[in-house]
Motif scaffolding. Sequence first.
Motif, short mmCIF file in Angstrom:
data_model
loop_
_atom_site.label_atom_id
_atom_site.label_comp_id
_atom_site.label_asym_id
_atom_site.label_seq_id
_atom_site.Cartn_x
_atom_site.Cartn_y
_atom_site.Cartn_z
N SER A 97 43.63 30.68 34.86
CA SER A 97 42.88 30.73 36.11
C SER A 97 42.15 29.42 36.38
O SER A 97 41.66 28.76 35.47
CB SER A 97 41.86 31.86 36.06
OG SER A 97 41.05 31.85 37.23
N SER A 98 42.07 29.05 37.65
CA SER A 98 41.31 27.88 38.07
C SER A 98 39.89 28.25 38.48
O SER A 98 39.15 27.41 38.99
CB SER A 98 42.02 27.20 39.25
OG SER A 98 43.30 26.76 38.89
N LEU A 99 39.52 29.51 38.28
CA LEU A 99 38.20 29.99 38.69
C LEU A 99 37.26 30.07 37.50
O LEU A 99 37.70 30.34 36.37
CB LEU A 99 38.33 31.38 39.32
CG LEU A 99 39.26 31.51 40.52
CD1 LEU A 99 39.37 32.97 40.94
CD2 LEU A 99 38.77 30.65 41.69
N PHE A 100 35.97 29.84 37.75
CA PHE A 100 34.97 30.12 36.72
C PHE A 100 35.03 31.60 36.35
O PHE A 100 35.40 32.46 37.17
CB PHE A 100 33.57 29.76 37.21
CG PHE A 100 33.23 28.30 37.12
CD1 PHE A 100 32.95 27.72 35.89
CD2 PHE A 100 33.20 27.51 38.25
CE1 PHE A 100 32.63 26.38 35.79
CE2 PHE A 100 32.89 26.15 38.16
CZ PHE A 100 32.61 25.58 36.93
N LYS A 101 34.65 31.90 35.13
CA LYS A 101 34.77 33.27 34.61
C LYS A 101 33.46 34.05 34.72
O LYS A 101 33.11 34.83 33.84
CB LYS A 101 35.26 33.22 33.16
CG LYS A 101 36.60 32.52 33.00
CD LYS A 101 37.11 32.56 31.57
CE LYS A 101 38.40 31.76 31.43
NZ LYS A 101 39.48 32.31 32.26
N ASN A 102 32.73 33.83 35.81
CA ASN A 102 31.45 34.51 35.98
C ASN A 102 31.59 35.93 36.52
O ASN A 102 30.60 36.63 36.67
CB ASN A 102 30.52 33.70 36.91
CG ASN A 102 31.18 33.35 38.23
OD1 ASN A 102 32.27 32.81 38.25
ND2 ASN A 102 30.51 33.65 39.33
N TYR A 103 32.81 36.36 36.80
CA TYR A 103 33.05 37.75 37.19
C TYR A 103 33.96 38.42 36.17
O TYR A 103 34.98 37.84 35.76
CB TYR A 103 33.73 37.83 38.57
CG TYR A 103 32.93 37.23 39.70
CD1 TYR A 103 31.76 37.83 40.14
CD2 TYR A 103 33.35 36.06 40.32
CE1 TYR A 103 31.02 37.29 41.18
CE2 TYR A 103 32.62 35.51 41.36
CZ TYR A 103 31.46 36.12 41.79
OH TYR A 103 30.72 35.58 42.81
N HIS A 114 44.66 43.86 42.50
CA HIS A 114 44.65 42.91 43.62
C HIS A 114 44.76 43.69 44.92
O HIS A 114 45.84 44.13 45.32
CB HIS A 114 45.81 41.92 43.48
CG HIS A 114 45.91 40.96 44.62
ND1 HIS A 114 47.08 40.29 44.94
CD2 HIS A 114 44.99 40.54 45.53
CE1 HIS A 114 46.86 39.53 46.00
NE2 HIS A 114 45.61 39.66 46.37
N ARG A 137 36.47 40.49 36.21
CA ARG A 137 37.36 41.04 37.23
C ARG A 137 38.25 42.15 36.69
O ARG A 137 38.72 42.10 35.55
CB ARG A 137 38.24 39.93 37.82
CG ARG A 137 37.44 38.87 38.59
CD ARG A 137 38.39 37.88 39.25
NE ARG A 137 37.69 36.76 39.83
CZ ARG A 137 37.23 36.71 41.09
NH1 ARG A 137 37.38 37.76 41.87
NH2 ARG A 137 36.61 35.64 41.55
#
Length: 384
Positions: free
Chosen positions: A2-8, A14, A10
């Motif tokens: 993932s290119s997203l920070f892992k602050n969620y 989808h 998830r």
Amino acid sequence: MSSLFKNYARRPVHLVKGQGTVVTDDTGKNYLDFISGIAVVSLGHAHPAIVHAIQQQSEKLWHVSNLFESPEQEELASALMKDTHLSHAFFCNSGAEANEAAIKLVRKHTKKNIIITFEQSFHGRTFGAMSATGQDKVRQGFGPLLETFRIVPYNDIQQLEAAIDNDVAAIMLEVIQGEGGVHQLDVDFAQSIKDICKSTGILLIADEVQTGIGRTGTRYAYEQTQLKPDIITIAKGLGGGFPIGAMLGTAELVDSFGPGTHGTTFGGNPLAVAVAQCVVNHVFRTDFLQQVEEKSSYLIKKLQTLLPKELFSIRGSGLLLGIECKDAVQTFIHQAEEKGLLLVQAGEHVIRLLPPLTVTNEQIDEAIGILSSVLVSVLAPKQF
């Protein structure tokens, strides 16, 4: 990767479309949405009136600076404050921003620094709002926080009275603590707060970010109490899914927020205001709010019939309800999701029910059926 920070944390679902209370994932599976974006999608997904409002406004004007007059903001402000003691509004983009504005306003108006908040409260994740929040899990790891908040136990009159002194500018509370476990304000505690504010001049901020805009069966949750806040903050359900927040305050406060004291680039933009006006026009109708109350009563009765009192307790108001379980509820929520019902926690042992305000009794019945089947599969059969 993932290119997203892992602050969620998830969930592996989808979602790609929704209509009313039903959402659909990318495999075509349907779910009953009893999360509503965490009390956000007040009129359900893709409500025709909201779709029309966005389409209509998008062809006119998307954004204009708050340097210019806005009759549309004036109209929305009037609708939000009609038949209340509040008189002025500030529009922003979220609940945290609304709470930050309230914190600034009470400190500037009173020339005092201390604000009393409560254990298990949640006021947002910006630095000031996080400092006001009474949950260690939200605050940990960010170094020294603002020291001008005194956090005391919720519904504890003696602890509240002990925290009062001449440095206190305001008391800030949620009438129902949503994130903190769906804890409701006691009648006696509310009366004590009212008495303290009246005798000392301390201001009262009601954080209605989750409870406002019909979620509890009235326009604002404070209307079900004897409280008369100097400020209320709203967001979430106000935009029906479009980002908007607001701080509403009394006339006595208006001179303390003059030009240059506070501002926002996107707050109160034409798209957000058009959507919020549409939501308010629907939700603030007497018959609509009555329907929310009726659905709440129907849902609570169904839950009371289903759930053994020795294992579960039900609390909350309107369509903000909590089910407290003696066991941790994460497995419960996972099983419900697999069966087509989306739920969210409010702490380790509480399940929050936050369906759209437009949910039908038939959808409530379907959700209760899934809850029943999950209880049988998750908890030991001997408990039923």
